[in-house]
Design an enzyme around this catalytic site. Structure first.
Site, PDB file in Angstrom:
ATOM      1  CE  LYS A   1      -0.564  10.546 -12.678  1.00 26.31           C
ATOM      2  NZ  LYS A   1       0.370   9.500 -12.417  1.00 26.31           N
TER       3      LYS A   1
ATOM      4  CE1 TYR B   1      -3.950  11.044 -12.896  1.00 28.49           C
ATOM      5  CE2 TYR B   1      -4.278  12.314 -14.268  1.00 28.49           C
ATOM      6  CZ  TYR B   1      -4.023  11.024 -14.251  1.00 28.49           C
ATOM      7  OH  TYR B   1      -3.250   9.869 -14.799  1.00 28.49           O
TER       8      TYR B   1
ATOM      9  CB  THR C   1      -6.786   0.987 -17.134  1.00 29.27           C
ATOM     10  OG1 THR C   1      -7.729   2.169 -17.116  1.00 29.27           O
ATOM     11  CG2 THR C   1      -5.908   0.663 -17.869  1.00 29.27           C
TER      12      THR C   1
ATOM     13  CG  ASP D   1      -2.354   1.642   0.931  1.00 28.87           C
ATOM     14  OD1 ASP D   1      -1.303   1.981   0.780  1.00 28.87           O
ATOM     15  OD2 ASP D   1      -2.617   1.163   2.336  1.00 28.87           O
TER      16      ASP D   1
END
Length: 244
Positions: A171, A167, A202, A67
Site C-alpha cells: 500500500k 501487505y 468484510t 483478473d
C-alpha cells in the site's frame, strides 16, 4: 437497443474486485447516482450474482471478466468495457489481497518472498495493468477520475495495524505509484487519488471491524466524483488528507 447508443450520455465506472465488500458498495453507490457500473471480478458466478443484485436495485450494471494479475485478462476487460459501454469515466482500483500470514510469512525477519510477490502482483502491478489498459478510454472522457483503494497501513507516518511486511508495503508503493500517475497527468483532465476506506467489516478482515462496506466506500465515491479543480495525487479518508 444497443447499449453504446443507449448510454452515450451516462457516465461509466469500472470497479475491480466489485463482486463483494467495499468494491460492491462502491458499485452500488456510484450506480445509485446514475453511473453505469462495470463489475470487474474474476469469479464468473459471483460476478453475475453481483450484477443481478445491482440491477435489482435499479442500477445499470454489467459484468467484466477481470483478473488483475493477468495481462491478457486485463486487455480483454478493457475491450469489453469499450464494446459494452462505449466509454469510461471512472476507474476504481479496488481489487486487493492481504496475503498469507501463517508461519511468520509476513514478519520481516521471516518474510516469504512468494507471499510478497503475490501481494504486489495484485495490489500494485494489478493497478498498473488495469490503469494503463483503460487509460486511453479515460482520456476520452470529459472529467475522468482514477481512485486507488489504499490503506493507512501503508502510511510510513502512522504505521497502523499489525506487522504485515507484504501487505503494508504494497500500500505504501501504491500510494507512491498514485503520486507518480498524478505527476504525469498533471496537465490533463485525468485526476488520480488514493483512498483509505478505514477498518471495514468484510471477509478481508474476517468481518471483525467497526465500519460497514458502505462507510468504507464513501471516500472512493467522493474521489470518483471530484470537481475538475479537485485535489490530485493525494491520499484521503473520511476526515481528509492521510499522513504519508
Amino acid at each position: 437497443m444497443d447499449r453504446v447508443n443507449d448510454t452515450r450520455e451516462t457516465k461509466t465506472a469500472l470497479i475491480t474486485g466489485a463482486n463483494k465488500g467495499i468494491g460492491f458498495a462502491v458499485a452500488q453507490g456510484l450506480g445509485s447516482i446514475g453511473f453505469t457500473v462495470a463489475v470487474g471480478a474474476r469469479d464468473g458466478a459471483r460476478r453475475e450474482e453481483a450484477v443481478e443484485r445491482l440491477r435489482g436495485t435499479g442500477v445499470d450494471a454489467f459484468g467484466v471478466a477481470l483478473d488483475v494479475t493477468s495481462d491478457d485478462s486485463v486487455a480483454a476487460a478493457a475491450k469489453t468495457v469499450e464494446h459494452t459501454a462505449g466509454r469510461l469515466d471512472v476507474l476504481v482500483n479496488n481489487a486487493g489481497v492481504s496475503g498469507r500470514t501463517d508461519g511468520g510469512a509476513q514478519d520481516p525477519s521471516t518474510l516469504d518472498l512468494d507471499v510478497l510477490r503475490a501481494v504486489l502482483d495484485t495490489n500494485v502491478f494489478g493497478v498498473v495493468r488495469v490503469t494503463n489498459a483503460v487509460l486511453p478510454l479515460l482520456r476520452r472522457a470529459d472529467s475522468p477520475r482514477i481512485v486507488n483503494m489504499s490503506s493507512n497501513m501503508g502510511s510510513l507516518t502512522l504505521r497502523t495495524g499489525p506487522v504485515l511486511a507484504a501487505y503494508a508495503p504494497s500500500k505504501s508503493m501504491l500510494n507512491s505509484i498514485t503520486a507518480q500517475y498524478a505527476r504525469e497527468l498533471a496537465d490533463t483532465n485525468v485526476i488520480v487519488n488514493a483512498a483509505c476506506p478505514g477498518y471495514v467489516a468484510t471477509d478481508f478482515t474476517g468481518f471483525n471491524a467497526p465500519r460497514t462496506p458502505e462507510q468504507g466506500a464513501a471516500i472512493a465515491i467522493r474521489l470518483a466524483t471530484l470537481p475538475d479543480d479537485g485535489p490530485r495525487g493525494g491520499f484521503f479518508d473520511d476526515e481528509g488528507a492521510v499522513p504519508w
